[in-house]
Write a protein that holds these residues in place. Structure first.
Motif, short mmCIF file in Angstrom:
data_model
loop_
_atom_site.label_atom_id
_atom_site.label_comp_id
_atom_site.label_asym_id
_atom_site.label_seq_id
_atom_site.Cartn_x
_atom_site.Cartn_y
_atom_site.Cartn_z
N THR A 44 -4.78 8.72 24.54
CA THR A 44 -3.47 9.37 24.76
C THR A 44 -3.58 10.84 24.40
O THR A 44 -4.47 11.28 23.66
CB THR A 44 -2.36 8.72 23.93
N CYS A 45 -2.65 11.64 24.92
CA CYS A 45 -2.62 13.09 24.66
C CYS A 45 -2.02 13.37 23.29
O CYS A 45 -1.13 12.64 22.83
CB CYS A 45 -1.80 13.81 25.73
N TYR A 46 -2.50 14.47 22.65
CA TYR A 46 -1.90 14.93 21.39
C TYR A 46 -0.50 15.48 21.69
O TYR A 46 -0.33 16.25 22.66
CB TYR A 46 -2.73 16.06 20.78
N PRO A 47 0.51 15.11 20.93
CA PRO A 47 1.85 15.68 21.14
C PRO A 47 1.80 17.20 20.89
O PRO A 47 1.05 17.67 20.04
CB PRO A 47 2.72 15.00 20.10
N PRO A 48 2.60 17.98 21.62
CA PRO A 48 2.59 19.44 21.42
C PRO A 48 3.15 19.81 20.04
O PRO A 48 4.06 19.17 19.53
CB PRO A 48 3.48 19.98 22.53
N VAL A 49 2.57 20.85 19.43
CA VAL A 49 3.06 21.39 18.16
C VAL A 49 3.66 22.74 18.50
O VAL A 49 2.94 23.74 18.69
CB VAL A 49 1.92 21.51 17.13
N ILE A 50 5.00 22.81 18.61
CA ILE A 50 5.64 24.01 19.16
C ILE A 50 6.80 24.54 18.34
O ILE A 50 7.50 25.45 18.76
CB ILE A 50 6.11 23.75 20.61
N GLY A 51 7.04 24.04 17.15
CA GLY A 51 8.10 24.61 16.30
C GLY A 51 9.06 23.57 15.77
O GLY A 51 9.25 22.51 16.38
N GLN A 52 9.65 23.89 14.62
CA GLN A 52 10.55 22.95 13.94
C GLN A 52 11.87 22.75 14.68
O GLN A 52 12.56 21.77 14.44
CB GLN A 52 10.84 23.46 12.54
N THR A 56 9.58 16.73 19.67
CA THR A 56 8.50 16.27 20.56
C THR A 56 8.22 14.78 20.37
O THR A 56 7.17 14.29 20.77
CB THR A 56 7.21 17.08 20.29
N SER A 57 9.15 14.06 19.77
CA SER A 57 8.91 12.64 19.45
C SER A 57 8.65 11.78 20.69
O SER A 57 7.95 10.77 20.61
CB SER A 57 10.07 12.08 18.63
N SER A 58 9.15 12.16 21.85
CA SER A 58 8.93 11.36 23.07
C SER A 58 7.55 11.60 23.68
O SER A 58 7.20 10.99 24.68
CB SER A 58 10.03 11.63 24.11
N CYS A 59 6.76 12.49 23.05
CA CYS A 59 5.43 12.82 23.57
C CYS A 59 4.31 12.01 22.91
O CYS A 59 3.13 12.26 23.16
CB CYS A 59 5.16 14.32 23.41
N SER A 60 4.62 11.08 22.05
CA SER A 60 3.60 10.26 21.39
C SER A 60 3.26 9.04 22.26
O SER A 60 4.14 8.42 22.85
CB SER A 60 4.11 9.77 20.03
N GLY A 61 1.96 8.74 22.30
CA GLY A 61 1.51 7.54 23.02
C GLY A 61 1.48 7.70 24.52
O GLY A 61 1.47 6.70 25.24
N ILE A 62 1.47 8.91 25.05
CA ILE A 62 1.47 9.15 26.50
C ILE A 62 0.02 9.35 26.97
O ILE A 62 -0.70 10.21 26.46
CB ILE A 62 2.31 10.39 26.88
N SER A 63 -0.39 8.58 27.96
CA SER A 63 -1.74 8.70 28.55
C SER A 63 -1.67 9.56 29.79
O SER A 63 -0.66 9.57 30.49
CB SER A 63 -2.27 7.32 28.94
N PRO A 64 -2.78 10.29 30.09
CA PRO A 64 -2.79 11.08 31.33
C PRO A 64 -2.91 10.18 32.56
O PRO A 64 -3.54 9.12 32.45
CB PRO A 64 -4.00 11.98 31.16
N PRO A 65 -2.38 10.59 33.64
CA PRO A 65 -1.39 11.63 33.84
C PRO A 65 -0.03 11.12 33.40
O PRO A 65 0.40 10.06 33.80
CB PRO A 65 -1.46 11.90 35.33
N GLY A 66 0.64 11.91 32.54
CA GLY A 66 1.94 11.49 32.04
C GLY A 66 2.82 12.69 31.70
O GLY A 66 2.37 13.83 31.69
N THR A 67 4.08 12.39 31.40
CA THR A 67 5.03 13.45 31.05
C THR A 67 5.85 13.00 29.84
O THR A 67 5.91 11.81 29.52
CB THR A 67 6.00 13.76 32.21
N CYS A 68 6.47 13.98 29.19
CA CYS A 68 7.42 13.70 28.11
C CYS A 68 8.50 14.77 28.13
O CYS A 68 8.32 15.84 28.70
CB CYS A 68 6.74 13.63 26.75
N THR A 69 9.62 14.47 27.50
CA THR A 69 10.74 15.42 27.44
C THR A 69 10.80 16.01 26.04
O THR A 69 10.81 15.27 25.05
CB THR A 69 12.06 14.73 27.78
N VAL A 70 10.82 17.35 25.98
CA VAL A 70 10.96 18.05 24.70
C VAL A 70 12.37 18.63 24.67
O VAL A 70 12.79 19.32 25.59
CB VAL A 70 9.89 19.17 24.55
#
Length: 181
Positions: A44-52, A56-70
């Motif tokens: 799975t992809c590393y969740p983005p680290v983009i600020g407090q 980005t909790s919906s980005c955990s456990g996503i395999s490529p090709p995939g999407t998440c909502t920030v």
């Protein structure tokens, strides 16, 4: 004839008290930041680290090709955005969202002022013929009991309102020297 009194009168000390008060208020805000690092599930992809301010909790456990909502975290507002996970080398790709704080800080300043007015009244009296001139010895001394005194005579000089001190006796021996205290 105007310099007929000799003396200095009682020692008068002001009884007026001035009090000054300053109040200072402080507010301390403590922010605690918790950072946790999680190793993603293999494949799975590393969740983005983009600020407090971004969730980005919906980005955990996503395999490529995939999407998440920030989206924006509590206390911030902004439109959610989609991040893309094309492969495990680049992990998530995307930008934003633009999060604006919804917390309002209010600052208030209070100023107060005090105005003190002092009124001084001075009167000059010509003595009754054959009497001593009352002593002129300061605004903090009351010489009103010295008017109309013929020699030989006495009067008591005391402190005016707002002052304190022991009264002093003045003597009028003759019209040439007037009062002596």
């Amino acid at each position: 004839l105007e310099d007929n009194f000799v003396g200095s009168g009682p020692d008068c000390i002001s009884t007026t008290t001035t009090t000054s008060s300053t109040t200072t208020s402080s507010t301390i805000t403590t922010t605690t930041t918790t950072t946790s690092t999680t190793t993603p599930i293999p494949g799975t992809c590393y969740p983005p680290v983009i600020g407090q301010d971004k969730d980005t909790s919906s980005c955990s456990g996503i395999s490529p090709p995939g999407t998440c909502t920030v989206s924006c975290t509590t206390g911030y507002q902004g439109d959610p955005v989609t991040y893309y996970c094309y492969d495990l080398e680049d992990n998530f790709v995307g930008s934003g969202p633009d999060c604006i704080s919804t917390t309002t800080t209010t600052s208030s300043t209070t100023t107060s002022s005090t105005i003190t007015t002092t009124t001084t009244t001075t009167s000059t009296t010509t003595p009754i013929p054959g009497t001593c001139y009352p002593p002129v010895i300061g605004q903090d001394k009351d010489t009103s009991s010295c008017s109309g005194i013929s020699p030989p005579g006495t009067c008591t000089v005391s402190c005016t309102t707002g002052y304190q001190g022991d009264p002093v006796t003045y003597y009028c021996y003759d019209l040439e020297d007037n009062f002596v205290g």
